[in-house]
Each structure stands twice: as structure tokens, then as C-alpha cells.
Scaffold this active site. Structure first.
Site, short mmCIF file in Angstrom:
data_model
loop_
_atom_site.label_atom_id
_atom_site.label_comp_id
_atom_site.label_asym_id
_atom_site.label_seq_id
_atom_site.Cartn_x
_atom_site.Cartn_y
_atom_site.Cartn_z
N MET A 170 1.09 8.22 0.80
CA MET A 170 0.33 7.75 1.97
C MET A 170 1.33 6.70 2.89
SD MET A 170 -3.30 6.96 0.41
CE MET A 170 -4.77 8.00 1.26
N HIS A 230 32.46 -4.29 8.55
CA HIS A 230 32.41 -5.62 7.92
C HIS A 230 32.41 -6.72 9.33
CE1 HIS A 230 33.32 -8.88 5.39
NE2 HIS A 230 34.15 -9.33 6.37
N GLY A 270 -6.52 -0.05 -1.38
CA GLY A 270 -6.15 1.21 -1.26
C GLY A 270 -6.98 2.06 -0.15
C1 LIG Z 1 -2.56 -2.08 7.70
C2 LIG Z 1 -1.54 -0.80 7.56
C3 LIG Z 1 -0.57 -0.79 7.56
C4 LIG Z 1 0.41 0.35 7.40
N1 LIG Z 1 1.76 0.16 7.54
C5 LIG Z 1 2.48 1.34 7.30
C6 LIG Z 1 3.91 0.99 7.56
O1 LIG Z 1 4.48 -0.12 7.79
N2 LIG Z 1 4.62 2.09 7.39
C7 LIG Z 1 4.07 3.57 6.88
O2 LIG Z 1 4.94 4.27 6.75
N3 LIG Z 1 2.76 3.47 6.72
C8 LIG Z 1 2.05 2.40 6.88
N4 LIG Z 1 0.53 2.61 6.88
C9 LIG Z 1 0.25 4.15 6.37
C10 LIG Z 1 0.23 4.96 7.62
O3 LIG Z 1 -0.72 4.31 8.47
C11 LIG Z 1 -0.68 6.12 7.22
O4 LIG Z 1 0.07 6.68 5.98
C12 LIG Z 1 -0.50 7.07 8.23
O5 LIG Z 1 -1.20 6.75 9.47
C13 LIG Z 1 -1.12 8.64 7.77
O6 LIG Z 1 -0.90 9.36 8.83
P1 LIG Z 1 -1.79 10.63 9.13
O7 LIG Z 1 -1.40 11.33 10.32
O8 LIG Z 1 -2.03 11.42 7.84
O9 LIG Z 1 -3.33 10.27 9.23
P2 LIG Z 1 -3.92 9.18 10.30
O10 LIG Z 1 -2.86 8.29 10.99
O11 LIG Z 1 -4.99 8.31 9.61
O12 LIG Z 1 -4.58 10.00 11.47
C14 LIG Z 1 -5.67 10.94 11.24
C15 LIG Z 1 -6.22 11.38 12.45
O13 LIG Z 1 -7.14 12.21 12.49
C16 LIG Z 1 -8.33 11.96 13.25
N5 LIG Z 1 -9.26 12.74 12.71
C17 LIG Z 1 -9.99 12.73 11.65
N6 LIG Z 1 -10.85 13.41 11.20
C18 LIG Z 1 -10.80 14.27 12.35
C19 LIG Z 1 -11.52 15.65 12.61
N7 LIG Z 1 -12.56 16.17 11.86
N8 LIG Z 1 -11.38 16.06 13.97
C20 LIG Z 1 -10.39 15.62 14.84
N9 LIG Z 1 -9.92 14.52 14.52
C21 LIG Z 1 -10.17 13.82 13.23
C22 LIG Z 1 -8.41 10.54 13.07
O14 LIG Z 1 -9.33 9.96 14.30
C23 LIG Z 1 -7.00 10.03 13.51
O15 LIG Z 1 -6.48 9.79 14.69
C24 LIG Z 1 -0.15 1.66 6.95
C25 LIG Z 1 -1.62 1.79 6.77
C26 LIG Z 1 -2.17 0.65 7.03
C27 LIG Z 1 -3.88 0.76 6.95
N1 LIG Z 2 4.77 -0.93 4.83
C1 LIG Z 2 3.93 0.20 4.60
O1 LIG Z 2 4.51 1.40 4.45
C2 LIG Z 2 2.53 0.19 4.41
C3 LIG Z 2 1.95 -1.07 4.54
C4 LIG Z 2 0.66 -0.94 4.52
C5 LIG Z 2 -0.14 0.14 3.95
N2 LIG Z 2 0.59 0.87 3.60
C6 LIG Z 2 -0.11 2.13 3.22
O2 LIG Z 2 -1.62 2.19 3.14
C7 LIG Z 2 -2.01 2.37 1.76
C8 LIG Z 2 -3.17 1.43 1.51
O3 LIG Z 2 -2.51 0.14 1.07
P1 LIG Z 2 -3.32 -0.91 0.06
O4 LIG Z 2 -2.27 -1.97 -0.10
O5 LIG Z 2 -4.61 -1.07 0.51
O6 LIG Z 2 -3.25 -0.06 -1.32
P2 LIG Z 2 -2.36 -0.14 -2.54
O7 LIG Z 2 -2.42 1.28 -3.42
O8 LIG Z 2 -0.67 -0.27 -2.06
O9 LIG Z 2 -2.69 -1.28 -3.36
C9 LIG Z 2 -3.70 -1.68 -3.65
C10 LIG Z 2 -3.95 -2.62 -4.79
O10 LIG Z 2 -5.39 -2.91 -5.45
C11 LIG Z 2 -5.52 -3.09 -6.55
N3 LIG Z 2 -7.18 -2.82 -6.65
C12 LIG Z 2 -7.51 -1.78 -6.70
N4 LIG Z 2 -9.03 -2.15 -6.71
C13 LIG Z 2 -9.16 -3.31 -7.09
C14 LIG Z 2 -10.11 -4.32 -7.51
N5 LIG Z 2 -11.44 -3.87 -7.30
N6 LIG Z 2 -10.01 -5.69 -7.72
C15 LIG Z 2 -8.86 -5.93 -7.58
N7 LIG Z 2 -7.65 -5.22 -7.49
C16 LIG Z 2 -7.74 -3.86 -7.25
C17 LIG Z 2 -4.67 -1.99 -7.32
O11 LIG Z 2 -4.21 -2.44 -8.59
C18 LIG Z 2 -3.37 -2.18 -6.24
O12 LIG Z 2 -2.40 -2.80 -6.68
C19 LIG Z 2 -1.01 2.47 0.80
O13 LIG Z 2 -1.07 3.66 0.03
C20 LIG Z 2 0.20 2.26 1.62
O14 LIG Z 2 1.03 3.42 1.35
C21 LIG Z 2 2.00 1.14 3.97
#
Ligand SMILES: Cc1cc2nc3c(=O)[nH]c(=O)nc-3n(C[C@H](O)[C@H](O)[C@H](O)COP(=O)(O)OP(=O)(O)OC[C@H]3O[C@@H](n4cnc5c(N)ncnc54)[C@H](O)[C@@H]3O)c2cc1C
Ligand SMILES: NC(=O)c1ccc[n+]([C@@H]2O[C@H](COP(=O)([O-])OP(=O)(O)OC[C@H]3O[C@@H](n4cnc5c(N)ncnc54)[C@H](O)[C@@H]3O)[C@@H](O)[C@H]2O)c1
Length: 589
Positions: free
Chosen positions: A428, A558, A376
Site C-alpha cells: 500500500m 564527496h 491500517g
Molecule cells: C496519511 C497517509 C500518508 C501516506 N503517505 C504516503 C507516502 O508518503 N508515500 C507513499 O508511497 N504512500 C503513502 N501513503 C499511501 C498512498 O496514499 C496510497 O498507497 C496510494 O494513494 C494508493 O493509490 P491508489 O491509486 O491505489 O488509490 P487511491 O489513491 O486511494 O485512489 C483511488 C481513487 O479511486 C477513486 N474511486 C474509488 N472507487 C471508485 C469507483 N467505483 N469509481 C470511480 N472512482 C473510484 C477514489 O475516489 C480515488 O480517487 C499514505 C497514505 C496515507 C493515508
Molecule cells: N511514508 C509512507 O510511505 C506512508 C505514510 C503513511 C501511510 N502509508 C501507508 O498507509 C497505510 C496505512 O498506514 P497505517 O500506519 O495506518 O498502517 P500500518 O499497517 O503501517 O500500521 C498499523 C499499526 O497499527 C497496529 N494496530 C492495528 N490495530 C490495532 C489496535 N486495535 N490497537 C492497537 N494497535 C493496532 C498494527 O500492529 C500496526 O503496527 C500503510 O499501509 C502505509 O503503507 C505510507
């Protein structure tokens, strides 16, 4: 409130599904909002914010900030007595230039607002630099590798391919180059539209006032704005007891660089990140087979809840397990916590201590080459100066109402202050962050708007993909029991779809959860080829309140995969006399 599969996945690990007792003391961020972020557990954030020393240690107390003598000419617009200024430098200031901040900024200039965005690191935030973008680049490669390596599949198409291989650095470069390209696009789009990009770490000084500068406490610049949006995002959440070294025990921040492809990696957490990386590692992993034909494992999942992929609709989760887990070199431990993880050192492997999630008794110790912590994300909200506007965070998340208005400790909206994206923890996802930003701009430009989070789709980009919108079947049945209505389920298979069969990709289903009395769509879940693209017909229908009896008359080309969804709506049995508006209004969460 968890309103959808996506939402339950998003906050589940860091917030609701895991007993808090497992995360006390050591990891300061999610459950001890007043303490500083423990940098040891924040992976790349330390590097990302180099130049600003540490995240919260260096944030000066509010009293200190207020007592700074600031010579900036911008201060001319501040009133002397510390109350709200009478005129503002900007209509809107956004703190954080991730996808949420970017979406809000673009919509704001379209609406004619003078807008500034403050960024403390690089433009694009998590999604562009450490999330969606590089991960989808890796998944694009893993998808092709998987296909090319599948002899049976190739033969069925009449194709002959010599052994498929890849260059690890080349794949890593593809991901990195894509992130750079998208980051530049985002930056240029804001510059071209006249958004002022202010570099520095932002914090709130009081109503309408934001300071930005270094994290070391030195006086920064102050700007004033009529409205302020917090969009500061999140960082990887690492449970206490897990030591991340960035090499053998890693978070997604490290994994996306693809510096190695470990032979055997334990993935802690089987949510989105765990699942997507299992797809990458099993497609790019080694093909070692020993003398007795024993195929080595490439991935071991460790999941705290009783089943893998606990956030998905259970039926979809079961099918996904049959296709994405069982036939691959993956095993798993469910119902266990990884309580202690020690990086590899001096020739010793990574060790993982597991305890039973319910009894808390020691269960097993694993030795693997590497561990990816995918448990998470934690909100990145320390040092934002929220105390200056009397806001108390909830496990680090900024409390907001359905209009993303930040709530003070009494639960009342703080005037002109909003929080969007990962920092509020509602959902998220990148597009949710952006949609929330647009919703806020609509409100501050005079059009009341409440975003229906139940209409926001989510997708997991495995091969094949999983997508969803709205409620899972258990969630729908629970709601139906409470509110007293009937729930029906319709399903269609990709096996009957011409386009899917032409692609030799007939594995998959689509599932519709609906009200037979009025045709309201409660949820749609898809597992199969291009599921992530197919979900939008359903999410748009939910957003617009379209009923099944209407959408089933729509025409689809289709042969296309969209016909899977067409069939789905057509197979639903809505009562003949169903008419009028959808009985239950969309629920905003
Ligand atoms: C591995 C991974 C894969 C993911 N894949 C997907 C996906 O396929 N599809 C999807 O929908 N979501 C995906 N997510 C989730 C997605 O990345 C986040 O939900 C999204 O980036 C959130 O956007 P945000 O603008 O809230 O925050 P962020 O993208 O985290 O941006 C926040 C910004 O604020 C800046 N910041 C923080 N504090 C300050 C401050 N005090 N002053 C100035 N700047 C600051 C940071 O530097 C950052 O640039 C993924 C996440 C991960 C980790
Ligand atoms: N394709 C996408 O949209 C995409 C891709 C990557 C990430 N994300 C976003 O990034 C966020 C983070 O993704 P994520 O996969 O880290 O979180 P997640 O919340 O999707 O899954 C975390 C999993 O870890 C398990 N878990 C937590 N603590 C644990 C422990 N100590 N031992 C074993 N299992 C444990 C939970 O039960 C849960 O199944 C998500 O909220 C997701 O919305 C989105």
C-alpha cells in the site's frame, strides 16, 4: 505473502498481524466483503462522496443494472446478446484516478492507447488529497520547527534564533494548497495527453463493460474497453468499538486538516501514519511545563504488537525508538488493543479501553484530549460489480496474480481485467500503485512484465527519516534457512560521514543484508538524514540485479550523504570468487 518490511507494514494491521476476532461484526469492510462499508467508520469518505449518497447501500444489484434501458449512443458498440462487444470505445478504461490510475493512464497514452479514467470523487485519490502530499507538507513544517526549537543543535552550528513559533492555520493552508496544486498538475497532465476523464462512480457490468454515474442506482453511462484496470484504492480502517467523531477521535483524513493540535493525543497504531503524525504533533505540540518541572506528554502510542514500529527491521526499529520516541514527550503501551474509544463529550475527555492483546483481559483505561486511529487501511472495493465477472474478494482486497490480473473464484485470471494499488493490497504505497499500473500497460501492449515488489522502496518521513527496500534481517534469515544459503550483514554510520557531520546530523545507520556467496543484495535499511532519498541506489540495484562486487566500484561525489551507501557496499565481504548471475531470481509477489 508479505515480501518486505513495507509490505508487512502495509497489510499488517488490516489483514495479517492482528487476530481477526478483534474485528468481527461491527466493522463490515475488511473481514465481511459482502457487507456494505460501515460509513460511520470511514471518516471523510462520506463527505468525499457526497453527491453519490452512500458507498454501497445505493449500488443497484447487477440484475437491476442489466435491465436498465440505456439510451447512450455509446451503446452502439455493445453486442445485443450481452456478450463481449466486437469493437471498443477505448483500448483501456481505468476505474479510479488516484496515483495508481494516473500512472497507468500516462503510460497508456505514451504507448498509444486510447484511454479513459473514471473518477467518483476528486482526481489524485488518497495520496494527493488525503495522504502522501498533505502529510509531507505537515512534516516539512514539523522538521523545521524541530530544528529551530533545538537550542543545542542551533548552538552547535553557531546560530542564534529567537523563539520559534507557528501559525496553525498557516501550516494547514500549506498542506491544503500543496494538495490542490498537485491535484491540478495531475489533472492537467492527463488532459494534455488526451486521457478522457469521465466523472462518476464506476462499476463493472461484465467483460469489457463499465458503467459510470451516480451511486444512487440511476442509469449511468456505459463504456466499453478492451482492457480494464481497477484502481479504486483504500480508506482508513477503524477497528470495531472505536467511534470516530472527526473532532476528538479522528483518522488521518481528519488529522491532515490540522484543525487542532491537541495537547495530548493517543495514537492507536505505530506504523507509518502513527509515526509520521507523532513527529508532527511533538514538533507542533504545546511546551507546557508545570511547577514541579513535569513535562506533559504530547503523544501516547497504543500498539497491538509487542514492540513499536513492528514492520521495520528490528534493529532499525530499536534505533528509531531511541531517537524518535524516547527523548520526545511520548509514552507507549505495547501488546494491547484499543477495544473501545469514546469521543470527548460534555466536558469529558476521550476514553480508551485497552485489553491485553494475548489474554484479552482488560488492561487499562486512558483519558486523553484526542485519539488518532492509525490501524491500517481497508480496500475500497464495495459495489464494483465484481460478481459479474465471478470474482470473490479477500477481506475486501481484489485477488490478483503477479501480473495484477484479477483472479476469479476458481483462481483463474479474468481476461482483460486488472487491479492495481491499494485495492489489491500487495503493497500500500503510492509508487507501488503507479508501478503496478505501468507494469499492466506494458503487458497489454505486448511486453510481458512482472514487477519485482522486493525492489520497491518504502520510507517513513520522520526526522530523521527511515527507509528500506527488500527483506528485513529476520525475513532474510528465514529465507536463507529454507533455501540453504548464508546471510551476512554490513553496517555504516552517519557519524563517519562528512556531509552529515557538517549538518550536525550524525545520528543514523545504514544496514545491508546480503549473500556473501554471490553478492546479492537482500535488503537495505537506512535511518538518518534524507534516508528516503538515499534508498534508491539500493532499490535500483535490486531491480536491475546488480551485485555488491559491481556496485561497490561505483563512484560517489564527496562530500555527500550518498557516501554512507558507498561505504555500506564497500564494507560488505563478498567471497572473492563470486561471479555469474544472482543465484536466486527476484521474487515477484
Ligand atoms: C496519511 C497517509 C500518508 C501516506 N503517505 C504516503 C507516502 O508518503 N508515500 C507513499 O508511497 N504512500 C503513502 N501513503 C499511501 C498512498 O496514499 C496510497 O498507497 C496510494 O494513494 C494508493 O493509490 P491508489 O491509486 O491505489 O488509490 P487511491 O489513491 O486511494 O485512489 C483511488 C481513487 O479511486 C477513486 N474511486 C474509488 N472507487 C471508485 C469507483 N467505483 N469509481 C470511480 N472512482 C473510484 C477514489 O475516489 C480515488 O480517487 C499514505 C497514505 C496515507 C493515508
Ligand atoms: N511514508 C509512507 O510511505 C506512508 C505514510 C503513511 C501511510 N502509508 C501507508 O498507509 C497505510 C496505512 O498506514 P497505517 O500506519 O495506518 O498502517 P500500518 O499497517 O503501517 O500500521 C498499523 C499499526 O497499527 C497496529 N494496530 C492495528 N490495530 C490495532 C489496535 N486495535 N490497537 C492497537 N494497535 C493496532 C498494527 O500492529 C500496526 O503496527 C500503510 O499501509 C502505509 O503503507 C505510507
Amino acid at each position: 505473502m508479505q515480501s518486505s518490511a513495507a509490505l508487512s507494514l502495509s497489510q499488517s494491521a488490516a489483514a495479517s498481524t492482528i487476530p481477526k476476532s478483534n474485528y468481527t461484526v461491527n466493522h463490515s469492510l475488511p473481514f465481511s466483503p459482502s457487507k456494505p462499508i460501515n460509513l460511520r467508520f470511514c471518516g471523510l469518505r462520506r463527505e468525499a462522496f457526497s453527491g453519490f449518497s452512500s458507498l454501497s447501500r445505493s449500488r443497484p444489484p447487477q440484475s437491476k443494472i442489466r435491465s436498465h434501458k440505456i439510451n447512450s449512443p455509446i451503446l452502439a458498440s455493445l453486442s445485443d446478446n450481452g456478450s463481449a462487444p466486437k469493437s471498443f470505445d477505448y483500448d483501456l478504461v481505468i476505474i479510479g484516478a488516484g496515483v495508481g490510475g494516473h500512472g497507468a493512464a500516462l503510460h497508456a497514452v505514451e504507448k498509444g492507447l486510447k484511454t479513459a479514467i473514471i473518477e467518483g470523487d476528486v482526481i489524485g485519490g488518497t495520496c494527493v488529497n488525503r495522504g502522501c502530499v498533505p502529510s509531507k507538507a505537515l512534516l516539512a513544517v514539523s522538521g523545521r520547527m524541530r530544528e529551530l526549537q533545538n537550542e543545542h543543535h542551533m548552538k552547535a552550528l553557531g546560530l542564534q534564533v529567537a523563539a520559534a513559533g507557528y501559525d496553525r492555520q498557516g501550516v494547514a493552508d500549506h498542506a491544503n494548497n500543496l494538495a490542490t496544486k498537485i491535484r491540478n498538475n495531475l489533472t492537467n497532465s492527463m488532459k494534455a495527453l488526451g486521457v478522457d476523464i469521465l466523472t462518476g462512480v464506476g462499476s463493472i457490468l461484465g467483460p469489457h463493460k463499465v458503467q459510470y454515474g451516480k451511486r444512487d442506482g440511476s442509469p449511468g453511462n456505459i463504456v466499453t474497453a478492451k482492457d480494464i484496470i481497477i484502481a479504486t484504492g483504500s480508506v482508513p480502517f477503524v477497528p470495531k468499538g472505536i467511534e470516530v467523531d472527526g473532532k476528538t477521535v479522528i483518522t488521518s483524513d481528519h488529522a491532515l486538516k490540522l484543525e487542532t493540535v491537541p495537547d495530548w493525543i493517543a495514537i492507536v497504531g505505530s506504523g507509518y501514519i502513527g509515526l509520521e503524525f507523532s513527529d508532527v504533533y511533538t514538533a507542533l505540540g504545546s511546551e507546557i511545563i508545570d511547577v514541579i518541572d513535569w513535562v506533559y506528554l504530547q503523544v501516547t502510542f497504543i500498539e497491538a504488537l509487542d514492540q513499536l514500529m513492528p514492520g521495520f527491521d528490528p534493529e532499525i526499529g530499536k534505533l528509531a525508538q531511541r531517537v524518535l520516541i524516547n527523548p520526545r514527550k511520548i509514552d507507549y503501551h505495547t501488546g494491547v488493543f484499543a477495544t473501545k474509544i469514546t469521543p470527548a463529550k460534555n466536558g469529558k475527555p476521550v476514553t480508551i479501553e485497552l485489553i491485553d492483546a494475548k489474554t484479552k483481559e482488560p488492561k487499562d483505561t486512558l483519558e486523553v484530549d484526542a485519539a488518532l486511529i492509525a490501524t491500517g487501511r481497508a480496500p475500497f472495493t464495495d459495489g464494483l460489480g465484481l460478481d459479474s465477472v465471478h470474482v470473490e474478494r479477500n477481506r475486501g482486497f481484489v485477488p490478483v496474480d503477479e501480473r495484477m490480473r484479477v483472479l476469479d473464484f476458481k483462481g483463474d485470471p479474468v481476461p482483460h481485467l486488472y487491479c492495481i494499488g491499494d485495492a489489491n493490497g500487495k503493497m500500500m504505497l503510492a509508487h507501488a500503485a503507479s508501478a503496478q499500473g505501468i507494469s499492466v500497460v506494458e503487458q497489454i501492449t505486448g511486453r510481458d512484465h512482472v514487477l519485482n515488489h522486493l525492489s520497491i522502496p518504502a520510507a517513513c518521513f520522520t526526522h530523521p527519516e527511515i527507509s528500506m527496500v527488500g527483506l528485513t534481517e529476520p525475513q532474510a534469515r528465514e529465507k536463507a534457512d529454507k533455501e540453504g544459503f548464508e546471510v551476512s550483514v554490513a553496517k555504516t554510520s552517519f557519524k563517519a560521514n562528512t556531509k552529515a557531520l557538517a549538518e550536525n546530523e550524525g545520528e543514523g545507520i545504514a544496514k545491508l543484508i546480503y549473500r556473501p556467496d554471490n553478492g546479492e543484495i537482500l535488503g537495505v535499511h537506512i535511518f538518518g538524514l534524507h534516508a528516503a532519498d538515499l534508498i534508491h541506489e539500493a532499490s535500483n540495484a535490486i531491480a536491475l540485479g546488480t551485485r555488491i562486487q559491481d556496485i561497490k566500484l561505483a563512484v560517489h561525489a564527496h562530500p555527500t550523504l550518498s557516501e554512507v551507501i558507498d561505504e555500506l557496499f564497500k564494507s560488505a565481504k563478498v567471497k572473492a570468487n563470486a561471479s555469474g548471475p544472482v543465484a536466486s531470481e527476484p521474487v515477484a509477489v
